[in-house]
Design a protein around this motif. Structure first.
Motif, PDB file in Angstrom:
ATOM      1  N   THR A  16       0.797   4.153  -2.888  1.00  0.00           N
ATOM      2  CA  THR A  16       0.502   5.539  -2.551  1.00  0.00           C
ATOM      3  C   THR A  16       1.635   6.466  -2.974  1.00  0.00           C
ATOM      4  O   THR A  16       1.414   7.524  -3.568  1.00  0.00           O
ATOM      5  N   CYS A  37       0.818  -1.207   0.000  1.00  0.00           N
ATOM      6  CA  CYS A  37       0.000   0.000   0.000  1.00  0.00           C
ATOM      7  C   CYS A  37       0.854   1.261   0.000  1.00  0.00           C
ATOM      8  O   CYS A  37       0.534   2.246  -0.675  1.00  0.00           O
ATOM      9  N   CYS A  50      -1.932   3.008   5.171  1.00  0.00           N
ATOM     10  CA  CYS A  50      -0.906   2.543   4.246  1.00  0.00           C
ATOM     11  C   CYS A  50      -0.004   1.561   4.946  1.00  0.00           C
ATOM     12  O   CYS A  50       0.129   1.615   6.153  1.00  0.00           O
TER      13      CYS A  50
END
Length: 265
Positions: A194, A190, A265
């Motif tokens: 991002t 993640c 995240c």
């Protein structure tokens, strides 16, 4: 727009319909988790998005192109922009980990460079950097047959990170890992998505991991989308409907998750 499906169906035979009438739009940079019971069509959907399978009906756009209207060579160039993490990575047993990771660039390298890489790894620091993110730097020159299932999954993830695709698809990427490793590995995925503005779509059996790491959740059942919600809007009633009539009860949401569902995240 990264992905658009309109009334997409996929049939493996006249009697087996893996997907039926799927309408779905996913924008650039989104992180989306697909959950649902076994046999719901999660892997089939990811393979469609990876252009490994052709829809039986409907229209599919991937990275703003219809892959099945492109010439074969252009479709191969499109596939080089897509990274797919397999649940069981297809890694040759005797292949060294460094070679397996560097294979992420084979779709972007020339044939000569690809063959040379098999004889002598061309970017050892690059492979080591991606492995280090997943706590596998010490396995750089190990053979794949020496690794556990969870380690092989992390090698497969490192290969896709090294590939640096625009669209990252992950099919049960942490199924062979213990909870701590699974948590860490999804955090790495993640964070990478991002930081680089990459679209990430992952199928997961672990509902709590999906809710913790992905802002958007798609519930798939019997080849159809049952719900498409923000993680904060997924409650126990939706999960009960998604996993209804399963031999096992639907996975209960932890109390802490019910109280506060904030993807991270």
């Amino acid at each position: 727009m990264t992905l658009r499906l309109s009334q997409v169906g996929l049939s493996h035979s006249t009697a087996v319909h893996a997907l039926r009438g799927v309408d779905l739009t996913i924008s650039t940079g989104e992180r989306v988790a697909i959950i649902g019971p076994s046999g719901a069509g999660k892997s089939s959907l990811l393979n469609l998005l990876a252009t490994a399978l052709q829809p039986s009906s409907g229209t599919l756009e991937v990275l703003d192109s219809n892959p099945w209207q492109l010439p074969a060579r252009a479709r191969q160039r499109l596939r080089a922009r897509i990274g797919l993490v397999h649940q069981a990575p297809p890694l040759p047993a005797r292949q060294r980990v460094v070679t397996a990771v560097l294979a992420g660039k084979l779709g972007q390298w020339s044939l000569g460079k690809s063959l040379l890489n098999l004889l002598h790894p061309l970017d050892i620091p690059g492979a080591q950097r991606e492995l280090a993110k997943l706590d596998l730097a010490d396995k750089l020159f190990a053979q794949c047959q020496q690794l556990s299932g969870g380690q092989l999954q992390r090698v497969g993830i490192a290969r896709v990170l090294y590939q640096a695709p625009e669209l990252l698809l992950a099919d049960e990427p942490v199924s062979a890992m213990d909870p701590v490793l699974a948590e860490h590995t999804l955090t790495v995925l993640c964070r990478h998505a991002t930081e680089h503005g990459i679209t990430l779509v992952a199928s997961l059996h672990a509902v709590e991991l999906a809710l913790a790491h992905f802002p958007r959740i798609i519930g798939l059942r019997d080849g159809q989308i049952l719900f498409d919600r923000a993680a904060s809007d997924v409650d126990q009633a939706l999960l009960d409907a998604l996993y209804a009539n399963e031999q096992l009860l639907s996975p209960p949401l932890p109390a802490a998750t019910l109280a506060l569902q904030i993807p991270r995240c």
